[in-house]
Structure formats: structure tokens, C-alpha cells
Scaffold this motif. Sequence first.
Motif, short mmCIF file in Angstrom:
data_model
loop_
_atom_site.label_atom_id
_atom_site.label_comp_id
_atom_site.label_asym_id
_atom_site.label_seq_id
_atom_site.Cartn_x
_atom_site.Cartn_y
_atom_site.Cartn_z
N GLN A 1 0.83 -1.20 0.00
CA GLN A 1 0.00 0.00 0.00
C GLN A 1 0.87 1.26 0.00
O GLN A 1 1.84 1.35 0.74
N ARG A 2 0.52 2.22 -0.82
CA ARG A 2 1.23 3.51 -0.82
C ARG A 2 0.33 4.56 -0.21
O ARG A 2 -0.84 4.64 -0.55
N ILE A 3 0.88 5.33 0.71
CA ILE A 3 0.04 6.34 1.36
C ILE A 3 0.74 7.69 1.39
O ILE A 3 1.96 7.79 1.45
N ASN A 4 -0.08 8.73 1.33
CA ASN A 4 0.42 10.07 1.54
C ASN A 4 0.55 10.29 3.03
O ASN A 4 -0.15 9.68 3.81
N LEU A 5 1.44 11.19 3.41
CA LEU A 5 1.58 11.47 4.84
C LEU A 5 0.66 12.64 5.22
O LEU A 5 1.08 13.58 5.86
N GLU A 6 -0.58 12.52 4.80
CA GLU A 6 -1.53 13.57 5.13
C GLU A 6 -2.38 13.15 6.31
O GLU A 6 -2.87 12.03 6.36
N LYS A 7 -2.56 14.07 7.23
CA LYS A 7 -3.31 13.75 8.43
C LYS A 7 -4.79 14.03 8.20
O LYS A 7 -5.15 14.91 7.42
N SER A 8 -5.61 13.29 8.90
CA SER A 8 -7.05 13.51 8.75
C SER A 8 -7.44 14.90 9.27
O SER A 8 -8.46 15.46 8.89
N THR A 9 -6.59 15.46 10.15
CA THR A 9 -6.88 16.79 10.70
C THR A 9 -6.31 17.91 9.83
O THR A 9 -6.36 19.07 10.20
N GLY A 10 -5.74 17.55 8.66
CA GLY A 10 -5.12 18.55 7.79
C GLY A 10 -3.63 18.64 8.04
O GLY A 10 -3.15 18.25 9.09
N GLY A 11 -2.90 19.15 7.06
CA GLY A 11 -1.45 19.23 7.19
C GLY A 11 -0.83 17.88 6.90
O GLY A 11 -1.53 16.87 6.75
N SER A 12 0.49 17.84 6.83
CA SER A 12 1.13 16.56 6.59
C SER A 12 2.04 16.18 7.75
O SER A 12 2.49 17.03 8.51
N LEU A 13 2.24 14.90 7.83
CA LEU A 13 3.01 14.34 8.93
C LEU A 13 4.51 14.59 8.67
O LEU A 13 5.05 14.11 7.69
N THR A 14 5.18 15.32 9.55
CA THR A 14 6.62 15.53 9.40
C THR A 14 7.38 15.00 10.62
O THR A 14 8.52 14.59 10.50
N ASN A 15 6.73 15.05 11.78
CA ASN A 15 7.36 14.55 13.01
C ASN A 15 6.56 13.37 13.52
O ASN A 15 5.39 13.51 13.85
N PHE A 16 7.19 12.21 13.55
CA PHE A 16 6.45 11.03 13.99
C PHE A 16 7.42 9.98 14.51
O PHE A 16 8.65 10.15 14.44
N CYS A 17 6.87 8.92 15.05
CA CYS A 17 7.68 7.82 15.57
C CYS A 17 7.33 6.56 14.78
O CYS A 17 6.18 6.35 14.40
N VAL A 18 8.35 5.73 14.56
CA VAL A 18 8.12 4.39 14.03
C VAL A 18 8.54 3.46 15.16
O VAL A 18 9.68 3.51 15.61
N GLY A 19 7.61 2.67 15.65
CA GLY A 19 7.92 1.84 16.81
C GLY A 19 7.50 0.40 16.60
O GLY A 19 6.61 0.10 15.80
N VAL A 20 8.17 -0.48 17.33
CA VAL A 20 7.77 -1.89 17.29
C VAL A 20 7.62 -2.40 18.72
O VAL A 20 8.45 -2.15 19.59
N ASN A 21 6.49 -3.05 18.94
CA ASN A 21 6.15 -3.59 20.25
C ASN A 21 6.09 -5.11 20.13
O ASN A 21 5.43 -5.63 19.24
N TRP A 22 6.84 -5.82 20.97
CA TRP A 22 6.79 -7.29 20.88
C TRP A 22 6.95 -7.94 22.24
O TRP A 22 7.39 -7.29 23.19
N GLY A 23 6.62 -9.22 22.28
CA GLY A 23 6.68 -9.94 23.54
C GLY A 23 7.68 -11.07 23.53
O GLY A 23 7.94 -11.68 22.48
N ALA A 24 8.25 -11.37 24.69
CA ALA A 24 9.08 -12.57 24.86
C ALA A 24 8.17 -13.79 24.74
O ALA A 24 6.95 -13.70 24.91
N ILE A 25 8.75 -14.94 24.45
CA ILE A 25 7.97 -16.17 24.34
C ILE A 25 7.83 -16.80 25.73
O ILE A 25 8.83 -16.99 26.43
#
Length: 228
Positions: free
Chosen positions: A9-33
Motif C-alpha cells: 500500500q502507498r500512502i500520503n503522509l496527510e493527516k485527517s486533521t489537515g497538514g502533513s506528517l513531518t514529526n512522527f515515531c516508528v515503533g515496534v512492540n513485541w513480547g518474549a515467548i
Amino acid sequence: MAIRLEKGQRINLEKSTGGSLTNFCVGVNWGAIEKQVLKSGFLGFGAKAVTEVVDVDLDLSCVMFDENGNLCDHLYSPLYRQDLLAQFGLPLGKLLSYNDALKHTGDDLEGDKGGDDGLDNEIITVDLTKVSSNVTSIFFFLNNVGQEDFAQIPYAKIRMYEGTPTKVDSVYAEYNVVAEPQYKGKKALVMGQLYKKDNTWKFNAVGDAYEDSFLGQTIQRIRQTYVK
Ligand SMILES: [Ca+2]
Ligand SMILES: [Ca+2]
């Protein structure tokens, strides 16, 4: 409402509230087995079930390229061995990009214990306004350093959100790694690519999983397969 990313999927970094996303976090959450194992007592009597916890070390990393496909910058764990990286022509790991544009919170070696804490274990914060002007693509990817494949991990979710590493304000997009049957047996995931077109950043949810056992293989693959 967050976009539930679909592979390709290709997406624009446009926010539903208007403006575009320039400052954000990419995070990963995982669990031990966590698994229940039977442990026998003295002389084999009195066996009882105990919980055995296996650490899961996932690594969230990113690499940046210019329009000619040259590797310009990178963020990955400083714990990767120099001699192994050198085999792939890669420099030592670091947690901060040029201009402080991207920052990594550090290498989590274990995963959540005692259930999902709802917080991301490794996070890269992004400020697109500070990214060097020659960078035209930024790839985010995940490697599993341990022996387990993605399908054995209780949960692993990647998301893009506004906020800080300790406070999630608004989730922009999310991706559930282990829920996908095609990730069985796989240990590396090219999650997605931020790319600049006509001076505007967009995001491409790649979502391709591989059997790579080392980050160097994944970076080599990104260069050969995805960088244009
Ligand atoms: Ca890690
Ligand atoms: Ca967590």
C-alpha cells in the motif's frame, strides 16, 4: 482512525486533521515467548508446570539512500559486530542520524515479559524537516536476532504515530507482523519505505519478509531489490 497497512500500500503522509506528517515515531512492540513446561521434582516425582521465558531480540533499523542509490546514513544497533558488518561493507551501528533527524531509542534484547505493556520496545523518531536534502528514500526494517521465527513470537506490531517514545498521541498507521501466515519461518521484514517525490514525502508499506539471519543481508537485499 489509524490506517491498517496492507502489503504494497502507498500512502500520503496527510493527516485527517489537515497538514502533513513531518514529526512522527516508528515503533515496534513485541513480547518474549512464554511457554509452560513440565519440570519433574526429586527423583522424577512431583512434576509441575512452570513458565519458561525465552527472550526475543528484534531489531528495528533504518537505512537512507540518495537518488543514485548510495547509502547516506543508517540507524541500527551498535551491538552488531564490526567484522560481520565489514563483510557487507557496512559501518558500525549508531542510534542518531545526521542533523539529529532520526533517533533510535536503543536496542531492546528481551521483549515484554508478563504480557503486552502496550508500549513500543524500540522506536525511531523521525523529523522529516531535518533529513539531509540529498536523502530520497528511508527504509525501515526489522531483524530477529534470536533463533525463533516471527510466527513463534506472541505479538509484534509496527506502527507510525505522532507523539514521543513515552506518549502516543495519535496512531497514523499500524502493521501486525506475526498475524500474517506468510511470516512463518521468516526472520527479517522490510517494513516500508519513506520516499521523496516532487519534494513531498510519501510512505510505501513494503511488508516483505525474508529468512535473513543477519542485518547485513537485509541491507544488501534492500539495495538490490528496492532502491531505484
Ligand atoms: Ca533488539
Ligand atoms: Ca512493549
